[in-house]
Design an enzyme around this catalytic site. Structure first.
Site, short mmCIF file in Angstrom:
data_model
loop_
_atom_site.label_atom_id
_atom_site.label_comp_id
_atom_site.label_asym_id
_atom_site.label_seq_id
_atom_site.Cartn_x
_atom_site.Cartn_y
_atom_site.Cartn_z
CB SER A 185 -0.90 0.01 1.23
OG SER A 185 -0.14 0.33 2.38
CE LYS A 186 -2.49 6.50 -1.79
NZ LYS A 186 -3.36 7.65 -1.75
NE ARG A 187 0.48 0.31 5.84
CZ ARG A 187 1.21 -0.78 6.05
NH1 ARG A 187 2.48 -0.69 6.36
NH2 ARG A 187 0.67 -1.97 5.93
#
Length: 502
Positions: free
Chosen positions: A251-253
RNA sequence: GGCGCUAUCGUCUAGGGGUCAGGACGGAUGGUUCUCAGCCAUCAGACCGGGGUUCGAAUCCCCGUAGCGCUACCA
């Protein structure tokens, strides 16, 4: 049923992203496997935009997704279709289920259900809709509806087991007792995912549903829906998720996760495509770098791994460097043009047909093997295209002012001598310059390296570059001599002296 | 909590009842060399644990364990 990759005409699959953001690399890989599958079987790939979540869907996102797919070379045969345009059909399917008694109205209300769910959770009990409204008499139900009571339509999940032979996981089954009566239509009349999905897949005559692992638990619900309308369900293939370095769903993190981002970072579409294909799939025989045709020829859903795969950026980078290496310099020129313009380095005589075109392509050729991503070219090419470059401090310390090189004075003397030796070299080729430099060093009984290293700093400002004689030939005599002059005056100025390290 | 899925080097994977468990990335070392990269060579590095089945299990079965996913009037 054909399997193991034997061509099976008539195959119809879909890639169904929801346009709520960018094209995630996970989504791209799902699209990619769908694409590979259809090319393998000469089937049809349908692009369906699942935009029924009006609040989160945007046109911008649709554009990004289409661009991303196109950039990667994943084309589709039909669509894009927008799920929001077939709301009517979804509603009709729900009504059909309601009329046949396979579904019922539920008047419970979101708030009340939420409260019950919370209460159950507090006790540590599993919550499942308690079918309160299933017990309402149909007449009563109709009456309440007519009176304007808000209601959702729920599917009445029948008892029994649901199983299917997943093309990547093999036999998979669920007991329907763990499935709650799913909401088909919200109280505002809009369809929910499982209904829309089944309705569209039916309508589009989808034969194979290839999607992420995270949909496994939706599958029994959908199969039940197919059964309820006496339709043959498609075959299912659930792809393992792409994971971050911490083994959690990417995911984006975790950093860059969108296709656009990789494009902007200077990755080649064919490299990203190849890399994504290798995440969870292998044609065997240790093949790594492959053309799309090779992938198509060897592709089989059955060969896909069941385990989630970590996105290894280092391997992507390596693959990208391999692809860059195989690129024609002219193609690189086109790809890096924007970078060069932004850096203020581009001039028109570098363009096709321009006066310095051939020379430019040679420079690119010289930089290719040490470039992993496209921006590496712009980073390293400056001293070739411009006289305006700095001496890197670490290069100055290592090769211009270091005491063991005789300090600034010693190096200055050598560079002056080198300038003299190079001034008469003609033609100014790799071989001729090398001969001149080595002869000079030998005549003074010094190692060639004592000339080469400072020369490199003088020519490009760094301690790293392509072979020095290649650089020399590329830069040309006039500019090389000027740069040696610049180095000598730098060495004789206080500026260099102040950097002497003992 | 419930349900489901998964389990081979750090990572991506090949293999699959009897193999020196193979390859690639990354790492280390050496070679080429003017640096870096590249290229070449070498090395280190894995079958989650426990029970079965079997002459033999990394491979088949069961049980654990761990990780992940799902558990919405999102998709």
């Amino acid at each position: 049923m054909a399997s193991h990759g034997a061509p099976e005409p008539g195959v119809r699959v879909r890639f169904a992203p929801s346009p709520t953001g960018f094209l995630h690399v996970g989504g791209a890989r799902t699209a990619l496997f769908n694409w590979l599958f259809t090319r393998r079987h000469r089937g049809t790939l349908i692009l369906r935009i699942e935009d029924t979540d009006v609040a989160r869907s945007t046109e911008e996102s649709v554009r990004t997704i289409l661009e991303g797919l196109t950039w990667l070379g994943i084309g589709w045969d039909e669509g894009p279709f927008f799920q929001s345009r077939s709301l009517e059909a979804h509603g009709a399917l729900a009504r059909r289920l309601l009329e046949s008694g396979r579904a019922y109205r539920c008047f419970c209300g979101a708030a009340a259900l939420e409260a019950k769910r919370k209460a159950a959770e507090a006790e540590g009990a599993a919550w499942k809709y308690d079918r309160t409204c299933l017990r309402i008499d149909p007449e009563e139900s109709r009456r309440r509806q007519a009176a304007g009571a808000p209601a959702v339509i729920r599917f009445r999940v029948p008892d029994g087991a649901v199983s299917w032979d997943d093309l990547v996981h093999g036999p998979t089954s669920f007991d329907s007792s763990v499935i709650e009566d799913i909401v088909l239509l919200r109280s505002d009349g809009s369809p929910t995912y499982n209904l829309s999905c089944v309705s569209d897949d039916l309508e589009m005559r989808i034969t194979h549903v290839i999607r992420g692992d995270d949909h496994i638990s939706n599958t029994p619900k959908q199969i039940l829906l197919y059964r309820a309308v006496a339709a043959e369900p498609p075959r299912f293939a659930h792809l393992p998720l792409i994971l971050g370095p911490d083994k959690k769903r990417l995911s984006k993190r975790h950093g860059a996760v969108s296709v656009t981002e990789y494009r902007e970072r200077g990755y080649l579409p064919e490299a990203l495509f190849n890399f994504l294909a290798l995440l969870g799939w292998s044609p065997g025989e240790g093949r790594e770098k492959m053309t799309k045709e090779e992938m198509i020829a060897g592709f089989a859903l059955e060969a896909i791994n069941r385990k989630g795969a970590i996105f290894d950026e280092q391997k992507l980078e390596w693959l990208n460097s391999q692809y860059i290496n195989d690129l024609d310099p002219a193609r690189v020129a086109a790809l890096i043009r924007g970078d060069l313009e932004r850096a203020g380095l581009f001039v028109h005589d570098l363009d096709e047909g321009g006066a310095r075109r051939d020379w430019f392509l040679h420079v690119i050729q010289a930089l290719k093997t040490r470039s992993k991503i496209l921006p590496d070219f712009a980073r390293d090419i400056r001293p070739f295209l411009s006289d305006d470059f700095e001496y890197r401090p670490e290069a100055v310390e290592k090769h211009l002012t270091a005491a063991k090189e005789g300090g600034p004075q010693g190096v200055a003397a050598r560079m002056r001598a080198l300038r003299g030796a190079l001034a008469g070299v003609s033609p100014f080729t790799e071989a001729a310059t090398e001969e001149a430099l080595r002869a000079l060093a030998a005549s003074r009984d010094e190692p060639a390296a004592a000339y080469i290293h400072p020369l490199r700093v003088a020519l490009v400002g760094t301690a790293v570059s392509p072979g020095i004689f290649t650089v020399l030939a590329l830069i040309g005599r006039e500019r090389a001599l000027a740069r040696l002059d610049r180095a000598v005056s730098f060495l004789e100025s206080g500026d260099a002296a102040s950097r002497i390290r003992q």
